[in-house]
Scaffold this active site. Structure first.
Site, short mmCIF file in Angstrom:
data_model
loop_
_atom_site.label_atom_id
_atom_site.label_comp_id
_atom_site.label_asym_id
_atom_site.label_seq_id
_atom_site.Cartn_x
_atom_site.Cartn_y
_atom_site.Cartn_z
N ASP A 1 -85.66 -5.49 65.13
CA ASP A 1 -86.06 -6.29 66.17
C ASP A 1 -85.22 -7.42 66.87
OD1 ASP A 1 -88.31 -5.85 67.21
OD2 ASP A 1 -89.69 -7.03 65.63
N THR A 2 -84.35 -7.69 66.09
CA THR A 2 -83.37 -9.04 66.52
C THR A 2 -81.81 -8.39 66.85
OG1 THR A 2 -82.78 -9.36 64.21
CG2 THR A 2 -84.56 -10.68 65.09
#
Lengths: 786, 786
Positions: free
Chosen positions: B474-475
């Site tokens: 997600d990052t």
């Protein structure tokens, strides 16, 4: 029951026991850096925007209550005993306790085991930091070896993530220690740095909350304090804090001062100079003096002396102080407003300007332009905006089928008019300002005009303005399939705004507009009196299906206060109807703790009314004493000349009148609250949500322009008091457009209203309007009522 | 250091001291009503959706930690002393303390002053409520006159408002008391009612938190408990609680049971029958037995017996238990996930199905259809959806210029394939399902096809899938002006999904599709091996400007684990490259606490990488031991036949291996956590965010299909173990498509992998695939490895 008293010479409220019914707080702020602090040192800090730049964390509505805060622990090496001079968080009994909330500072003083400690907390005017100045005095006969621990818990900058996105935010903190300074940032450094330091020598420090506090403990019994030494922990992720331990040896009767500085900087290198500056106690003292001078200068601009010292205390000190706070922070951030979603309200901030424009005209000017930038090209406005970006938005309770609040944009007219009356600054009307939703721009004057247009284009079946998502009463939503709810109150507000526009059009040479607005105002006045008079009072609204709200035919919500007060304020009501309507208010809505919003409250949820019926009877908008409405009523009574009633309403809502019933009232007796529970609630008289309320600005207005009757107009200061008949008179010092008016009002015939004679610098004048001097001189004004 | 032990006969983890490093919790839930409870009775409850129907409040990340909860106070009339049998919140020392977390229930037992108290907490399968069953045993020689206080603090239903909109939500609670029952709702009654009752006689009650607790107190020392009696307060607004006081007189050696019931109903009248039912202790006991039977039935569907009891404990009991929890609640609600914004993640829930489809196929089927309903017509999907509405949304960190996550939609294929392999239910492919953004609908098969299409239409400059807002990581946002970041990992995922689609196309007679997907897969395999092999391993991604991420040429982020494991899982890597890549993982990324996500961590924020560099080194996605990736690696090692390494990786990540280092590991030793801090962090080895992680489903998968090698295929159960060479063998009971396979694997030659012979019901078969029987019978399977 009392918890404290007013110390007027020092302009302080003094709290004499720590266990106040709610935290009694203060705002320490230079309008950028803001630190809220309770009488037990609880509270938090932020920089510009409490949502995006939250410095210290606070646990709202917590058990234990009012945690965390700016804590100091005194640890006695000999006994291994420790306590906090602010009672919280250790909660050990103190021999002496006193908290003095002053203007922009708070002093907490206590004594235990012969050790006197005094902490002064303040935010200097020109630097974004807070100072905790601690003086310890050894009153015993022995030498005392003490450890002084400090403690502050950081928020992870983004307040919403800090509460809601733990799995992310608990892994981004980054702390460092060097040269006696704790630095704290997030790892990406985007928000800048917070720093914490002290002028004393740090024996040890802790940056990691869990290391300092210890497992299954809390601020009342930190493991490191109990051990008498810090662990020098660094927080990488987790919960960052600033805790330090200083050694303090005091001979008998010796007194020493340590201070702590907590601040923010964009880059770490910027901190160096600031830290250097505040190492010098003289600089600290100088900054404190400047702060006190700021408030002396602020308050001198309107100073009254009446036979009623309580009235003077509120009007001269606490009400202006609260007005500055509401102007700075709108309804955004307090111990009850969490500083996340609400931003700066449009209607709120517009009204807040009227509480400060006599003292802060330049800041009001800027605020009015910021607000106008949040207007759409069709005339409606964003309901709120955020301080960092100045960009607006709507709250999530906006009805997407009625995507505006029907009152927001009209408040802009009222605020701009008021600013111009205070300053004479007609030029502001020519400022060009963009619209939110187009590349076009327009003069502020035209922004105001299209605000009127928007309302005129949204008129319902009964010829009254459609209510949109709601009007001033956020919870009177009147939902339904036709989106046809109408607000009588907005019609009154529109009429009031039109009176302002007529004058602005005239003063700015928009003759045609003036004629148009005059005709419009006449039509509205006639129409409202035709459709909205219920027999004894004015109605409040029509629902989506056309049902009347606020009528004697209703079982609940028969009579609302706002239509009555505003029918008078807006000059819609004839003298007869005004008298009848205000008499009905007194008869049906008045209570010993203030005037209720309406009566009887609704006793079940109604789909056709909406939010207003989500509250139990006598809470919030369901018929509580919603304080904001009370000064409107005072102004209306003053227009009617009923000075005794106006004064009664003022006193019963004035916080100082709650000082003796603080256990019932609960919130601060020096500050207005948003609401007081009404008489149908078991806790009748309990106030909630202190500090951030439109009550502040309007109550000051009701004192200045209503009771004392000193009203700026385009061409001078109008004098027309409406006082209790028993007063022999009063004096006011009033700064206005570059001159000082020393006004001495005498009331030899004990009337409430009416002017016999006015002398200006010993020369009688005709009429009630004092000339504009703009000569930086004092002028003596003698007024004889009668 | 240990805090407890596994009691396998009772399928319980037993905590023997209360002060665990973090709250060690349990989920009590029937998949609708959910109660989380810690070993000290802290925790909260909700109904279906923790955002919209939160029943009990919890203060996350609080001081004091782990408050509030489901508390009981024992008050001794004679001494006026009081304590809590769960240690918290009173925190007084207990003579004996024990907490048993079982499957769907928690028992806390303690002894003090000769009073033994045992509380069993559970949620019955068929009613939306929780039961606290308290048995008190007087072990002293004297008669004991006790008061028993209960305490639960309600949340104001809407969890977000409860935290953030105090000025509103603090004025809407409504409580009533009658017939021994406390009812609680909001005044508009929209959410329904909560009720709290007990089978004992209530001497007194309190519904108002402040009245029960008293000013400047907390749950550790409530005023009403200290006084030994309740005040019968009702909360109208404010903070509602359910507190009761029961009288209990116990002769020496006497034992009595009281139980408390807290539940929710839509209408108040519905509560009556439920309350009546649970007045009967036999009904309570019956419900408890049903719950235990549910878990016996659940676990019997896969039961292993190996030489390693720890392995069996995790695979037979705790890992399946956690899988059920992640399937129920995705990443939505725990002691670290606040149950407000995240909803049910699309990628998360898809993966969670693979942990339960052998046990809960009907629920998985429904979930897969719910997920597919959140697909847009172009093939991408909402990143999350909310359980009450089943409507989706994107999180606020979505990049509006790249409005999708590049992996989400592909997980749907993997999950559907897996479900079909388990069940044989090809019919699900013909279910027609709407798209989110159009009136059109399509078969599930076509939903899967357009998921492939979406990825194929979003390919970057290097021929790899564009990363969108991010991929599984997600990052890893790879922001930049060109929106050109590419993910090698998604290329691997795409290849894996294509292999699934090839088989589904074949089984469902989509011959042309099969050919197309086969060609596509070949192209991708060739291309990836051309552009993404770094020399010793596969790279991870290309940034917006085309820089390689995950290469030996990088200073930081040289080698990432996922490209290596997935190159093997997806069958992209040749045996040589697979071996080389996995060797590099072992050399560079393995630690004693698990395999790190990549190394070295980034040491400063990088605009071109994004979120991944907002974390300090070795935390979260910046190179921690991100547990989810470890089972992928185990699966890859098993594909390579390296059973010893696979087993080593399994053991070092398995929570049971953390039991002896619980003070370092911190979170529950019976449950996987999202992450463990990597070796560049001062707290190396500390786990965070236990319970809700994709680690659960994939670790079970890595045990079932990797190490034990029992894999459902379209036409039977494939047997191909990959075990540590030292094992002599193992047995498994496995339910599959309506039959029971009693599998006995022997490993006489101590190999890791390889099958010599398989006998089914004593008849030798060719190949490794056991037939489908669907005859409700037991079948004996003998497997000889070698």
């Amino acid at each position: 029951m009392k918890y404290g008293y007013f110390d007027n010479p020092r302009k302080e409220y003094v709290i004499s026991r720590p266990d106040t019914p709610t935290p009694w707080i203060n705002y320490l702020s230079n309008s950028e850096y803001c630190a809220m602090i309770s009488n037990c040192a609880g509270g938090y800090s932020f920089h510009i925007d409490p949502r995006d730049r939250r410095i210290l964390r606070y646990r709202y509505n917590n058990l234990p209550s009012d945690r965390p805060g700016r804590y100091i622990y005194i640890y006695d090496d000999e006994s291994s005993d420790y306590w906090s001079p602010s009672w919280q968080p250790v909660l050990k009994d103190l021999d002496i306790y006193e908290c003095r909330h002053g203007l922009g500072y708070t002093i907490i003083k206590s004594r235990k085991e012969g050790i006197e400690a005094e902490v002064t907390y303040f935010v200097p005017l020109s630097d974004n930091l807070e100072i905790w100045k601690l003086t310890i005095h050894n009153l015993t006969k022995a030498c005392k070896k003490l450890k002084i621990f400090s403690y502050a818990e950081f928020c992870l900058w983004r307040a919403e993530s800090d509460q809601n996105d733990l799995q992310y935010i608990q892994n981004v903190a980054y702390t460092e220690f060097g040269d006696n300074v704790i630095y704290y940032s997030l790892y990406d450094r985007h928000p800048g740095y917070a720093f914490f330091t002290t002028n004393g020598d740090i024996l040890g420090f802790d940056c990691d909350r869990e290391e300092f506090i210890g497992p299954y403990r809390d601020e009342s019994n930190p493991q490191r304090v109990e051990e008498g030494k810090c662990s020098n922990s660094i927080a990488i992720g987790g919960n960052p804090i600033a805790a330090t331990c200083n050694k303090l040896i005091l001979d008998s009767q010796e007194k020493k001062t340590i201070f702590f500085v907590l601040g923010v900087v964009k880059e770490k290198k910027h901190a160096k100079d600031i830290i250097e500056k505040y190492k010098d106690i003289k600089k600290v003292e100088t900054e404190f003096s400047k702060l006190c001078q700021f408030w002396t200068d602020y308050l001198k601009k309107f100073k009254v002396n009446t036979p009623d010292e309580d009235f003077d205390t509120i009007v001269n000190i606490w009400n202006p102080y609260q007005c500055k706070t509401t102007f700075d922070w709108s309804r955004y951030v307090s111990f009850y407003e969490t500083g996340i979603g609400r931003g700066m309200g449009f209607r709120d901030s517009s009204q807040d300007t009227i509480g400060v424009n006599y003292a802060l005209p330049e800041r009001v000017r800027q605020r009015l332009l910021d607000l106008a930038r949040n207007q759409f090209a069709d005339g409606h406005v964003y309901h709120l905006y955020f301080p960092l970006s100045k960009k607006g938005g709507f709250p999530n309770y906006l009805n997407p089928n009625k995507p505006y609040f029907s009152d927001d944009h009209l408040w802009m007219i009222i605020a701009v008019y008021d600013y111009i009356m205070e300053t004479g600054d007609l030029k502001i009307l020519n400022e060009t300002i963009d619209f939110v939703d187009s590349d076009s721009e327009a003069s502020l004057y035209n922004h105001l005009k299209i605000a009127i247009d928007f309302t005129l284009k949204h008129i319902g079946n009964h010829g009254l303005p459609l209510i949109g998502s709601a009007d001033w009463n956020d919870t009177l939503n009147l939902p339904g399939p036709n989106n046809a709810g109408e607000s009588l109150w907005v019609a009154l507000q529109l009429h009031f705004a039109l009176l302002s526009m007529i004058e602005l059009a005239s003063e700015s040479n928009h003759k045609k507009d003036g004629i148009k607005f005059t005709n419009l105002a006449e039509q509205i006045k006639k129409h409202v009196n035709e459709v909205a008079w219920d027999g004894e009072w004015y109605i409040r609204a029509f629902t989506d299906s056309g049902e009347v709200i606020g009528s004697s035919n209703n079982d609940n919500g028969k009579i609302y206060v706002n239509p009555q007060s505003w029918a008078v304020i807006s000059r819609i009501a004839s003298k007869e109807r005004a008298t009848e309507a205000l008499n009905a208010v007194k008869r049906y809505l008045n209570t010993e703790y203030g005037v209720m919003l309406f009566t009887p409250p609704y006793i079940e949820y109604r789909d056709d009314l909406g939010g207003i019926t989500t509250f139990p009877p006598s809470l919030k908008e369901n018929g509580s004493i919603f304080c904001h409405t009370n000064p409107w009523l005072i102004l209306a009574e003053c227009l009617l000349g009923r000075g005794d009633i106006a004064y009664e309403y003022f006193n019963q809502i004035s916080p100082i009148s709650k000082n003796k019933i603080a256990d019932i009232h609960r919130t601060e007796p020096y500050i207005f609250s948003q609401m007081i529970t009404g008489k149908f609630h078991p806790k009748f008289g309990a106030a909630k949500n202190s500090w951030l309320t439109g009550t502040a600005a309007w109550t000051l207005r009701s004192a200045h322009q209503g009771i004392l009757g000193i009203t700026p107009t385009m061409h001078g200061l109008m004098i027309n008091p409406c006082i209790p008949q028993e007063w022999d008179g009063f004096t006011v010092v009033r700064y206005f457009r570059g001159a000082i008016y020393e006004i001495n009002v005498k009331n030899p015939n004990h009337v409430s209203k009416g002017i016999q004679k006015i002398k200006v610098d010993n020369v009688k004048i005709e009429g009630k309007i004092l000339p504009v001097f703009n000569d930086s001189q004092d002028h003596s004004i003698e007024v004889i009522m009668g």
